[in-house]
Design an enzyme around this catalytic site. Structure first.
Site, PDB file in Angstrom:
ATOM      1  N   TYR A  23       0.796  -1.232   0.000  1.00 57.51           N
ATOM      2  CA  TYR A  23       0.000   0.000   0.000  1.00 57.51           C
ATOM      3  C   TYR A  23       0.831   1.287   0.000  1.00 57.51           C
ATOM      4  CZ  TYR A  23      -3.875  -3.156   0.979  1.00 57.51           C
ATOM      5  OH  TYR A  23      -4.806  -4.160   0.900  1.00 57.51           O
ATOM      6  N   HIS A  54      -8.722   2.801  -6.154  1.00 63.53           N
ATOM      7  CA  HIS A  54      -8.048   1.747  -5.395  1.00 63.53           C
ATOM      8  C   HIS A  54      -6.550   1.957  -5.487  1.00 63.53           C
ATOM      9  CE1 HIS A  54     -11.461  -0.958  -4.479  1.00 63.53           C
ATOM     10  NE2 HIS A  54     -11.985  -0.415  -5.553  1.00 63.53           N
TER      11      HIS A  54
END
Lengths: 145, 145, 145, 145, 145, 145, 145, 145, 145, 145, 145, 145
Positions: free
Chosen positions: D22, D99
């Protein structure tokens, strides 16, 4: 150098049953041709056939230190046996899976290929000679190591 | 005697792209090894690569009378092309499909095998040598006819 | 610095066909806007459209050394082409896939996304401006390398 | 002009957890960058994160008259929440879903995209910058109205 | 006698959002009509709406001794929530599930009906009056006990 | 040393609801037995139950530095919550998932196991004692680190 | 005003067969109660039962001008008959489908609901009273027109 | 008036390959019969065959203003090509798809019909005469406009 | 020479119901046009419509010796009836199945084509004229015998 | 009191094969630790391993009167053997199934759990210690009877 | 004692149609042989054939009190009719379903067996003698009651 | 004349295990009744039971010349064993498969019928008498040859 040649269930009837599909060579003849071919390169063939999944696994385990590679025609077990697949996974040397016919040309129950996922090489559809090409490939793999 | 050797999309980059998966041999080297091997038996290799599905079909049709058999690595088309499959179906001589890797070990999009249903023989997973074993098998098939 | 901008099948009709779905900008206008935007950062746009899967693959291979990144709208090939996917996999630089519409809002045949699995970035649903956001992202990726 | 920026479950740990996937930016840093970017165009960002599906829905409802558009990263809810999807459907202004990663590259449980069916735009796979491209697109959409 | 009337996520916007699908009655109006109808038979309605799955479960548990039956419109949770289903299973009195629309006429994500498996009765597709028919049925069930 | 013990939705009714399935122990009794067992090894149990998916995630995040491991019975969320799964993934210490019953013996909606994919250990089907065996295993895992 | 009440196959045995599932009311009793209820509002009930799919379709066609609405319990045909569904589609007035049991609680062959897609309202699971609630709803629909 | 007659991959071998399946008429003979039939009504046939999906799309685009309708036998592309489907969608005049055989009688890979979703008419299974019936229908459609 | 023309359920309402989908011709008009067309070639049309699957099968059996071919529009039975399919299988003369619309453009329940597997020819999507093209084809097939 | 401990195929190689997955304990060591643990409570362990499905079934039958419970790690048979499942079903005493790894974390062929449906308890993912926790649970179950 | 022998659609053509599959015995001959066999045990055979699902259901209902058991060959309805299945469910005496062929050897549309779920016994694949073995079994069941 | 009667895994426990499902007859009693029945027609029964798939295959092969037909209850292997299926395929004489229960009434894992595809006849659901009816049928088949 030794190579384990494993034949799965019903292959002992080769040359006798459904010869239009599986051909006329007997298992003995195939084994003898493989042995002859291998002997040229000073390799010994340990051939073993069983209708028992457990005996095939036992044999794989027994030979796991002494054989330098494995040529296997799992026959019907190719499509169903996670146990046999597991025993191939635990075998750390080259494996080639062979089939006399092309499973994709036949009933859908033969389409899942479980054991093949643990084999480096796969040869199918060329009658009893699938064994010969598979053996050639296996020997090359072993020698290339 | 002539054999058509067809290479599908992206195979022209063999030896250059993703060598950890596809190996270091270039397509030219593979073709030249196949030609050399075949020449021993007085067989001529017609090698052809294309990224175009249509050109592969054109070539199959063009060679359908002159080539005695076909060795094909359809690469990505193996999993998607009904058109290529149809052109194999209309080819009346022996066909062997080869793959450098084992499609079953890879993404699920590579699991359907469409063209293989039209091939008599199938060899996979043994690097560039899949071509060699496939060629050996193909020549045997042609001679056995 | 160069960026390859690839447009898949039927995109040459942008601005003319089904404008309620795809909008009124022509492909030429889009390319020219992308070129203008890129030129500010001294980047050259190589735009290429084809209705031929093989020509798109050829172009990707041809540009694989000279272009620093790829912006691709595979159109219909996005959902079916393993061959195009393979050629993206062999391209070692940043790739962004863009779509004018949202495939998820449309027919189920557009739901599988094959090529997108080889792209780092994915932009969809924002009309011709999907190209602009995709290009911005791609340039950032290239510069961040 | 106001834009609602919604962050779904676990995104409050950005920059701390699984940074290989991430990235290292914290949520606060992302929000501050978005705010700064928006402020140039005199747009105010209302950022809100929650691990509670209900709180996200409440917030969407609360802001449905005052915010001119919504940028949403539904995180895990993207794949499971019909309730959140319903609340997006009842929101009559532009929505862009973003996303950080590409869900298609990950576990199959992340493949169904429920909320995305209610969003006009979709941006994925470009790390925290997906937010930036999504915001740019959203502002364009709002201004184009 | 008391009846719990539960409204799932987004139903607080009834009469305001997507009125072509959900109609023009507000939730307050529906609750008030149900209360009026029930009061004729000396039954008290405890109406509760939440966008939080957890709050709906909390309320079911809180009322499990005091309410004699439950009328529930789980909205989006009807299709996804095993937790809500479990809390219905642990509620030992009559339950009727109602829907304003017919889920079968809509997106496939609305086709699985999880909570309905724990309800004795099911009424759908008749606008806000589904609540009325459901309440009538529920009262009959309670009285029949 | 501290261990977080998380109980999902409806588990607060243990000992009261569906006792033929879930047994007669209350949650308080279970927590107290776990605490007692843990105290022998000088381990503190932090028990927490919620019907709110968001509160469970909040608690996991809150305790992520202070607790040395997690014992979780996600109840209905086990089969549906990608958000909870994500929060387990971001928790870097041992996790054991437990179930009072065997989900495989029950409705098909309980067959997908989403959260279990993020747990190292899994214990199911042994009534409230599943917690005890799970805790034993978890402590061993923590100590083995 | 007239309402057509259609009963599908095997419903003529209501009150006699499998009374633990379908209850003890006979079809005659149900029809008479519906007629009585309808007569209060000056509505005539035309009740018809058949084990023949074709006769049900014939009746629907015969009554398509004279009946103001239809209450139908298609029984087994609910899950299989596209022909009956087509005849409902061609009926331009309100339709309510009712079931004595909840099909979702039963064998999977009862899970597809084909005819229900052509009905505005759907009532299930409340024994013979499903007819009563369905009729009430249907009358309201007709009057609201 | 002009009609575009498109023949997909491998159809150039009609009359030569697999004549038991596809019949003995050559493509030239079929084209000539179609031309003769059309000429009676003063319609010109533009016949085009290609094994290249891209060439078929190019031709459709090229003729989109000059041809008044399209008769297409997409052969193998019927089952796989979203790109071809897209080009049919962007063609605003009548389209009839024809097949020499019945795809439903053959391998399952031929069961999905992608391009047919963009055609108004569909004729299959009647040998080369499928073209004739398809052409008749197409002319009627064009004249009926 | 005689041809049996069978019309399945609800086709007696052609020209009256859902005319936007099925067109404005009545069944009588269609039958009369088919009869007129056939009479030119001295062929008699035996037209029969029924909403009863059993009556259609009875008619097929009754005419199996006297009719030289069958034109059938099974309507809804096309997608569900194995019994009708069996009766087509036992009919030893040419069969052409026709549909007014394209089933592939409609609900998924219309996608399985069961009876079509027993028909040599298939014509769909061209309104009532599908019958005409089907009849033409059928007569050709009969004459070609 | 006696407990049967059954080990399925390939488990005789524990500690030797794939130790990164299965750990370094040998089967002998595991058996000896289980025996030691059980002996404290005066329980005798009868340990048996086989690569033969039939031998495992034979053993279960042989011990069905003398052993008070069964601890089984079916290994690969867990996912494929209905025969083994049947023999567990016919065993009327407590059964706990254990796995060294978590099958859900591995290949999809390991996801179906057939034998587990016949076991009361299930413990997985905790290395060789899964056996220990399983044994503890099993003894508790037996004593609780 | 009476036994109802039901024959489904197209069985009236036995001995005439597809005799390579269904054999040469006519239905009359079969019925007469069954009657003769039954008469030995003083049992009367009530044989009934229909191509109408509704007539079969009517007959089952009509005979539900007078017949002591039912032998049924539902033919095509075996795979599709929930209505017939329901009427078997409501029949409280022994039922044996028979098939002349083995449905598993034939088209996949014959693989679902709906009515067989309501039959105690099932006999298939032995030509017309399936009826004989089924009758023998049925009589034994009735007598054993 | 000799008939091989094969009993699959766990059938040696007949009469002892799960007698509510499988009945009270022991295998010995069944074998003795079959032998007695066969002896009337001067036929010898060779009965063999094994829990080992391999032993069943061995026996089939061993008896393939001496036995005139085979009666087999494969028990659990019926649903999983391609190897056993293969050995039935290679057996050139009549085979009847029998089951004590109806697999369709039980768990879904028992629904696939693999071995039955190689049997001419199939008898199920009639308790131990399934063997008797199967034997009767088998003898008829042998005699009819």
């Amino acid at each position: 150098m030794k190579i384990l040649v494993l034949h799965g269930p019903n292959l002992n009837l080769l040359g006798e049953r459904q010869t239009d599909i599986y051909g006329k060579k007997t298992l003995e003849e195939i084994n003898s041709q493989l042995a002859q071919y291998a002997s040229i390169q000073d390799i010994q063939i340990i051939a073993f056939q069983s209708n028992h999944e457990g005996e095939l696994i036992d044999k794989i385990q027994e030979m796991r230190h002494s054989a330098n590679g494995m040529l296997i025609n799992p026959a019907g077990f190719a499509h169903t046996s996670v146990a046999l697949y597991d025993s191939l996974l635990s075998y750390n040397k080259p494996i080639v899976e062979v089939h006399i016919t092309q499973p994709f040309h036949r009933e859908t129950m033969r389409h899942p290929l479980i054991t093949a996922r643990a084999a480096q090489g796969y040869v199918a559809g060329m009658g009893w000679k699938s064994y010969v090409y598979g053996l050639t490939a296996l020997i090359d793999m072993i020698l290339a190591k």
